[in-house]
Design a protein around this motif. Structure first.
Motif, PDB file in Angstrom:
ATOM      1  N   ALA A 110      -2.148   9.776  57.949  1.00  0.00           N
ATOM      2  CA  ALA A 110      -2.262   8.560  58.756  1.00  0.00           C
ATOM      3  C   ALA A 110      -3.557   8.562  59.562  1.00  0.00           C
ATOM      4  O   ALA A 110      -4.246   7.530  59.649  1.00  0.00           O
ATOM      5  CB  ALA A 110      -1.055   8.413  59.675  1.00  0.00           C
ATOM      6  N   ALA A 111      -3.904   9.694  60.149  1.00  0.00           N
ATOM      7  CA  ALA A 111      -5.146   9.773  60.926  1.00  0.00           C
ATOM      8  C   ALA A 111      -6.364   9.590  60.023  1.00  0.00           C
ATOM      9  O   ALA A 111      -7.334   8.918  60.404  1.00  0.00           O
ATOM     10  CB  ALA A 111      -5.226  11.116  61.657  1.00  0.00           C
ATOM     11  N   ALA A 112      -6.320  10.165  58.817  1.00  0.00           N
ATOM     12  CA  ALA A 112      -7.430   9.992  57.878  1.00  0.00           C
ATOM     13  C   ALA A 112      -7.577   8.520  57.493  1.00  0.00           C
ATOM     14  O   ALA A 112      -8.691   7.991  57.443  1.00  0.00           O
ATOM     15  CB  ALA A 112      -7.209  10.857  56.634  1.00  0.00           C
ATOM     16  N   ALA A 113      -6.471   7.859  57.242  1.00  0.00           N
ATOM     17  CA  ALA A 113      -6.515   6.430  56.905  1.00  0.00           C
ATOM     18  C   ALA A 113      -7.017   5.608  58.087  1.00  0.00           C
ATOM     19  O   ALA A 113      -7.783   4.652  57.900  1.00  0.00           O
ATOM     20  CB  ALA A 113      -5.133   5.953  56.468  1.00  0.00           C
ATOM     21  N   ASP A 114      -6.613   5.988  59.280  1.00  0.00           N
ATOM     22  CA  ASP A 114      -7.071   5.269  60.480  1.00  0.00           C
ATOM     23  C   ASP A 114      -8.585   5.398  60.664  1.00  0.00           C
ATOM     24  O   ASP A 114      -9.225   4.481  61.179  1.00  0.00           O
ATOM     25  CB  ASP A 114      -6.341   5.773  61.727  1.00  0.00           C
ATOM     26  CG  ASP A 114      -4.884   5.336  61.774  1.00  0.00           C
ATOM     27  OD1 ASP A 114      -4.491   4.433  60.996  1.00  0.00           O
ATOM     28  OD2 ASP A 114      -4.121   5.915  62.576  1.00  0.00           O
TER      29      ASP A 114
END
Length: 158
Positions: A110-114
């Motif tokens: 999720a953090a990578a996508a954000d």
């Protein structure tokens, strides 16, 4: 007379090559982002957003990293310039073989996508300056996380 095919072995032998690869990837990547923002079609924007979703859906760091790499290829395709894709593949070729040592930024999907989301949206909005800034921030943040990986980098002794 060396070519980029040497990058994976050079990166493994000397971490300075990895830093230089990051530097060029950041420079080339921001130019590709600007061009993509000017030229991307609705279909290419949809593909970028799909790649952000693929990053978010990754079940492990390796899947997230590979989806992230495909985002950059998709971004290069959105420029309409085939050399942009060749350059992206060349730079990824210096990084992907050693990716396991640089997995920290991809452990949280999720953090990578954000981190990628603002890039896709800047391209979607057609803002070349915004795309450049978003890519620069993405690459700087991701590189910082990679460098912070327990002091371990390819080419460096533990």
């Amino acid at each position: 007379m060396g070519t980029a095919e040497l990058l994976p072995s050079l990166v493994l032998r000397d971490g300075a090559w990895l830093a230089e690869n990051f530097e060029v990837h950041r420079q080339v990547g921001t130019l590709i982002g600007e061009l993509a923002a000017r030229r991307a079609t609705a279909r290419e924007v949809a593909a970028l957003r799909q790649q952000v979703a693929a990053v978010r859906a990754g079940s492990d760091a390796d899947q997230v990293q590979l989806a992230d790499a495909e985002f950059h290829r998709t971004l290069a395709r959105a420029t309409g310039n085939r050399v942009s894709l060749l350059m992206t593949n060349t730079l990824l070729g210096g990084y992907l073989p050693v990716r396991q040592a640089l997995a920290r930024p991809f452990q949280d999907a999720a953090a990578a996508a954000d981190r990628l989301h603002p890039v896709a949206e800047a391209v979607a909005a057609g803002g070349a300056d915004a795309a450049r800034r978003a890519l620069e921030a993405y690459m700087t943040d991701t590189e910082g996380l990679m460098r912070a990986t327990d002091g371990q980098r390819p080419g460096r002794e533990p």
